[in-house]
Write a protein that holds these residues in place. Structure first.
Motif, PDB file in Angstrom:
ATOM      1  N   GLY A 589       0.785  -1.223   0.000  1.00  0.00           N
ATOM      2  CA  GLY A 589       0.000   0.000   0.000  1.00  0.00           C
ATOM      3  C   GLY A 589       0.814   1.267   0.000  1.00  0.00           C
ATOM      4  N   GLU A 590       2.127   1.173   0.172  1.00  0.00           N
ATOM      5  CA  GLU A 590       2.985   2.358   0.153  1.00  0.00           C
ATOM      6  C   GLU A 590       3.516   2.567  -1.273  1.00  0.00           C
ATOM      7  OE1 GLU A 590       7.312   3.922   1.890  1.00  0.00           O
ATOM      8  OE2 GLU A 590       6.362   2.120   2.730  1.00  0.00           O
ATOM      9  N   THR A 591       3.615   3.801  -1.693  1.00  0.00           N
ATOM     10  CA  THR A 591       4.182   4.122  -3.000  1.00  0.00           C
ATOM     11  C   THR A 591       5.497   4.853  -2.784  1.00  0.00           C
ATOM     12  OG1 THR A 591       1.962   4.327  -3.945  1.00  0.00           O
ATOM     13  CG2 THR A 591       3.787   5.230  -5.233  1.00  0.00           C
ATOM     14  N   PRO A 592       6.610   4.127  -2.779  1.00  0.00           N
ATOM     15  CA  PRO A 592       7.890   4.779  -2.462  1.00  0.00           C
ATOM     16  C   PRO A 592       8.370   5.655  -3.609  1.00  0.00           C
ATOM     17  CG  PRO A 592       8.265   2.501  -3.097  1.00  0.00           C
ATOM     18  CD  PRO A 592       6.766   2.689  -3.052  1.00  0.00           C
ATOM     19  N   ASP A 593       9.078   6.722  -3.277  1.00  0.00           N
ATOM     20  CA  ASP A 593       9.741   7.540  -4.281  1.00  0.00           C
ATOM     21  C   ASP A 593      10.899   6.715  -4.849  1.00  0.00           C
ATOM     22  OD1 ASP A 593      10.319  10.440  -5.379  1.00  0.00           O
ATOM     23  OD2 ASP A 593      12.229   9.594  -4.718  1.00  0.00           O
ATOM     24  N   VAL A 594      10.899   6.547  -6.146  1.00  0.00           N
ATOM     25  CA  VAL A 594      11.866   5.633  -6.762  1.00  0.00           C
ATOM     26  C   VAL A 594      13.293   6.111  -6.562  1.00  0.00           C
ATOM     27  CG1 VAL A 594      12.633   4.636  -8.953  1.00  0.00           C
ATOM     28  CG2 VAL A 594      10.192   4.801  -8.454  1.00  0.00           C
ATOM     29  N   GLU A 595      13.542   7.402  -6.700  1.00  0.00           N
ATOM     30  CA  GLU A 595      14.906   7.899  -6.541  1.00  0.00           C
ATOM     31  C   GLU A 595      15.378   7.754  -5.098  1.00  0.00           C
ATOM     32  OE1 GLU A 595      17.606  11.870  -7.556  1.00  0.00           O
ATOM     33  OE2 GLU A 595      15.512  11.739  -8.241  1.00  0.00           O
ATOM     34  N   ARG A 596      14.494   7.999  -4.153  1.00  0.00           N
ATOM     35  CA  ARG A 596      14.880   7.861  -2.745  1.00  0.00           C
ATOM     36  C   ARG A 596      15.146   6.396  -2.411  1.00  0.00           C
ATOM     37  NH1 ARG A 596      12.575   7.710   2.547  1.00  0.00           N
ATOM     38  NH2 ARG A 596      10.441   7.474   1.764  1.00  0.00           N
ATOM     39  N   LEU A 597      14.325   5.491  -2.972  1.00  0.00           N
ATOM     40  CA  LEU A 597      14.547   4.058  -2.757  1.00  0.00           C
ATOM     41  C   LEU A 597      15.887   3.632  -3.366  1.00  0.00           C
ATOM     42  CD1 LEU A 597      13.607   1.213  -1.915  1.00  0.00           C
ATOM     43  CD2 LEU A 597      12.396   1.073  -4.122  1.00  0.00           C
ATOM     44  N   ALA A 598      16.181   4.127  -4.579  1.00  0.00           N
ATOM     45  CA  ALA A 598      17.449   3.776  -5.225  1.00  0.00           C
ATOM     46  C   ALA A 598      18.633   4.291  -4.419  1.00  0.00           C
ATOM     47  CB  ALA A 598      17.482   4.347  -6.644  1.00  0.00           C
ATOM     48  N   GLU A 599      18.505   5.500  -3.844  1.00  0.00           N
ATOM     49  CA  GLU A 599      19.586   6.051  -3.023  1.00  0.00           C
ATOM     50  C   GLU A 599      19.787   5.212  -1.769  1.00  0.00           C
ATOM     51  OE1 GLU A 599      21.022  10.382  -1.269  1.00  0.00           O
ATOM     52  OE2 GLU A 599      18.929  10.070  -1.873  1.00  0.00           O
ATOM     53  N   TRP A 600      18.696   4.716  -1.203  1.00  0.00           N
ATOM     54  CA  TRP A 600      18.767   3.852  -0.013  1.00  0.00           C
ATOM     55  C   TRP A 600      19.499   2.554  -0.334  1.00  0.00           C
ATOM     56  CZ3 TRP A 600      15.985  -0.826   1.085  1.00  0.00           C
ATOM     57  CH2 TRP A 600      16.016  -1.239   2.423  1.00  0.00           C
ATOM     58  N   LEU A 601      19.233   2.007  -1.535  1.00  0.00           N
ATOM     59  CA  LEU A 601      19.888   0.766  -1.946  1.00  0.00           C
ATOM     60  C   LEU A 601      21.299   1.000  -2.481  1.00  0.00           C
ATOM     61  CD1 LEU A 601      16.904  -0.878  -3.862  1.00  0.00           C
ATOM     62  CD2 LEU A 601      17.961  -1.787  -1.786  1.00  0.00           C
ATOM     63  N   GLY A 602      21.562   2.208  -2.956  1.00  0.00           N
ATOM     64  CA  GLY A 602      22.764   2.462  -3.738  1.00  0.00           C
ATOM     65  C   GLY A 602      24.088   2.276  -3.046  1.00  0.00           C
ATOM     66  N   PRO A 603      24.275   2.723  -1.794  1.00  0.00           N
ATOM     67  CA  PRO A 603      25.621   2.672  -1.212  1.00  0.00           C
ATOM     68  C   PRO A 603      26.114   1.271  -0.916  1.00  0.00           C
ATOM     69  CG  PRO A 603      24.193   4.223  -0.045  1.00  0.00           C
ATOM     70  CD  PRO A 603      23.316   3.387  -0.916  1.00  0.00           C
ATOM     71  N   VAL A 604      25.211   0.297  -0.908  1.00  0.00           N
ATOM     72  CA  VAL A 604      25.581  -1.030  -0.421  1.00  0.00           C
ATOM     73  C   VAL A 604      25.958  -1.917  -1.591  1.00  0.00           C
ATOM     74  CG1 VAL A 604      24.825  -2.997   0.964  1.00  0.00           C
ATOM     75  CG2 VAL A 604      23.926  -0.726   1.439  1.00  0.00           C
ATOM     76  N   GLY A 605      26.925  -2.809  -1.410  1.00  0.00           N
ATOM     77  CA  GLY A 605      27.258  -3.841  -2.394  1.00  0.00           C
ATOM     78  C   GLY A 605      28.215  -3.342  -3.421  1.00  0.00           C
TER      79      GLY A 605
END
Length: 605
Positions: A589-605
């Protein structure tokens, strides 16, 4: 057919190859001896396949077969060979003969099916024998298969009679009065052999005479393929463009002209495609043949002939010695394809597109204006693609020792291309086009591990940092992958003239659909450098739940141009993961902001 007779079959020569010859085959400038070796190898394979067809045909019962045993055709072919061995050798070297032999063997072994009865395919030996007899100026009578009244004589042309049956037959008689075909109703029809179309008459005496095959049943990827004669206007245009293409090759790429003169013998024409998405192809058993859409201009035809002949060469080399072991399923990224490829397909592409890069690095020196800009772009794009693909190829565990050696020789050819200068703006456009395709491919065919997606979604909801991410994601090929090169084509149109791009942008949608079904205004904005507008449009599209690969790749590039950092890295390197996590979060039911989600995932790995 030296060394063959009807009693003992075929005696085949043995072919060897030194390492020096092998290395020469990997070079840009192959010599005449190398080409001759490949020709001999392919001819030997044809003779071997012909012997296998004879063996299987003698023990195969084809229901309702109206033709006599294959030995009758074999005897005529032997007689023709004794009368004119060079003519029959030339017939057996024709690409269509190799394609026919490969297909009929698969039919006899129940590996493939098609619309024709088996006896029609076996009966091509009768037509081959008839062609040999006519080439040797023999008098003979032999039953032949007819498809809607047409019998195609390899290398010579076709005969046509008013035959009502789709799969019919008649007896071809060659005597002092000419040719006749006696059909199944007993009627004798005087016929003339309608000659094959030849390219090269307008290109000068040194140009090869290439068969423009619009009638042969074994000329394409679908077998059998019904005759589809070109209109006179199309045939005239083919001749004109070929003459111009040959001039380009002779003047600017003489080593390629020499190579094609001895190697390329047949082109199967296809209808014209979009200017910047021409169609071409080749088949492994059809050495010396290429399938090419009607070219937009001479340079396009020249580079396409160069490209396709590289496939013929590598196929022939692989028939001498394998370059790859039987590998895993198709999982390789080939930058010029929208689908995952087996390592053998990646190898083919690297070899062929390296020759394309070599073509454009020279051809651009002879151009000006928009033509020069396009040539710079083509060179820079292909160089980027080949560099990436060759790096992956050389690291692949499926290469044989000789496969690694051949790839190393290709890398030596690539080195001087790396140093070739390209105007900065065009180099950047080419690199963006390559990045867009790679990212869209990853969004289409890579699938993150489900447990990882679930853990990411849980941590997002909990407000925790993203977990450590696996760098490897399985390749699961899309059943019908979309076209992923739309932005590269839009870039080419822009380089050809802004007015042309604007016309495409604002004209009815049908014009755009000639390129792809899903080009959007965001794609036009990105290609024209309006990154803020592209960012806003892509963001709206992705927030709405779009899975369009081109939207994910385009958004990643727009973010990189505006604010490079973790978000753009995640979008460009792991679009499949960002998309899967967004989808999982949205399911709650949540619609995440795609850029903010990508930034959250981005630093790892």
């Amino acid at each position: 057919m030296a060394g063959c007779n009807s009693a003992h079959g075929l005696s085949l020569p043995h072919h060897g190859m030194s390492l020096a010859q092998f290395d020469a085959m990997a070079s840009e400038r192959t010599d005449g001896g190398t080409s001759a070796l490949l020709h001999h190898v392919e001819r030997t394979r044809r003779l071997l396949a012909l012997r296998l067809v004879l063996h299987h045909a003698r023990h195969h019962h084809a229901s309702q077969n109206p033709l006599p045993p294959v030995d009758e055709a074999w005897e005529l072919l032997i007689t023709a060979e004794r009368a004119d061995p060079e003519a029959v050798a030339a017939l057996l070297s024709r690409p269509q003969v190799g394609l026919w032999l490969a297909h009929v063997l698969r039919r006899l072994r129940n590996k493939v099916t098609d619309t024709a009865p088996v006896w029609f395919h076996l009966g091509q030996l009768h037509l081959l024998a008839a062609a040999g007899g006519l080439s040797a100026k023999l008098r003979f009578a032999i039953p032949i298969p007819l498809w809607n009244g047409i019998g195609v004589l390899p290398g010579l042309g076709s005969v046509r009679v008013p035959e009502a049956a789709e799969w019919g037959h008649g007896t071809l008689v060659a005597n002092a009065t000419g040719l006749t075909v006696k059909t199944s109703d007993g009627t004798a029809h005087p016929v003339e052999c309608e000659p094959i179309r030849l390219l090269g008459d307008e290109a000068g005496s040194v140009a090869p005479r290439i068969h423009l095959d619009d009638t042969g049943p074994y000329r394409g990827l679908e077998v059998p393929e019904h005759p589809d004669p070109l209109s006179e206007s199309s045939a005239t245009r083919w001749n004109k463009v070929f003459a111009e293409a040959w001039t380009i090759l002779e003047q600017n790429h003489p080593h390629r002209a020499r190579e094609l003169s001895s190697g390329l013998s047949v082109i199967t024409p296809r209808p014209a495609a979009h200017r910047f998405r021409p169609y071409s192809g080749s088949v492994g058993e059809g050495y010396g043949a290429a399938i090419i859409s009607e070219p937009h201009d001479a340079a396009q035809l020249a580079v396409t002939m160069v490209h396709e002949y590289q496939h013929s060469k590598l196929n022939a080399i692989s028939h001498l010695t394998p370059l790859v072991h039987e590998g895993p399923p198709a999982t390789c990224y080939a930058p010029w394809r929208d689908d995952p490829r087996p390592v053998s397909g990646l190898y083919q592409g690297v070899n062929a597109f390296l020759a394309v890069a070599e073509f454009w690095v020279r051809q651009r020196e002879h151009l000006s204006g928009s033509h020069a800009a396009l040539a710079h772009f083509e060179f820079a794009l292909v160089r980027t693609q080949v560099t990436e693909a060759l790096h992956a190829l050389r690291r692949h565990p499926s290469l044989t020792d000789l496969g690694r050696r051949f790839a190393a020789r290709l890398a030596e050819r690539l080195e001087p291309l790396d140093k070739a200068a390209v105007p900065a703006e065009l180099r950047a456009a080419a690199e963006a086009a390559a990045l867009d395709h790679r990212t869209a491919w990853r969004a289409t065919h890579l699938h993150p591990v489900r447990a990882q997606v679930l853990e990411c979604a849980q941590r997002w909801h909990a407000g925790e940092p993203a977990p450590p991410l696996e760098t490897h994601s399985p390749v699961v090929a899309a059943a019908t992958p979309p076209r992923l090169d739309a932005k590269a084509i839009l870039t080419r149109i822009l380089l050809a003239g802004r007015a042309e791009l604007d016309a495409l942008r604002f004209d009815p949608p049908g014009h755009v659909h000639k390129i792809t079904e899903d080009v959007t205004e965001a794609d036009f904005a990105l290609v024209t450098g309006d990154y803020k507008r592209a960012h806003a449009l892509y963001s709206t599209e992705l927030t709405g739940g779009s899975d369009r690969p081109g939207a994910w790749s385009g958004f990643g590039i727009a973010v990189r141009e505006l604010s490079p950092g973790p978000a753009s890295r995640a979008l460009l390197e792991r679009p499949h993961l960002v998309r899967a996590v967004r989808r999982r979060i949205a399911a709650t039911g949540e619609t995440p902001d795609v850029e903010r989600l990508a930034e959250w995932l981005g630093p790892v790995g």
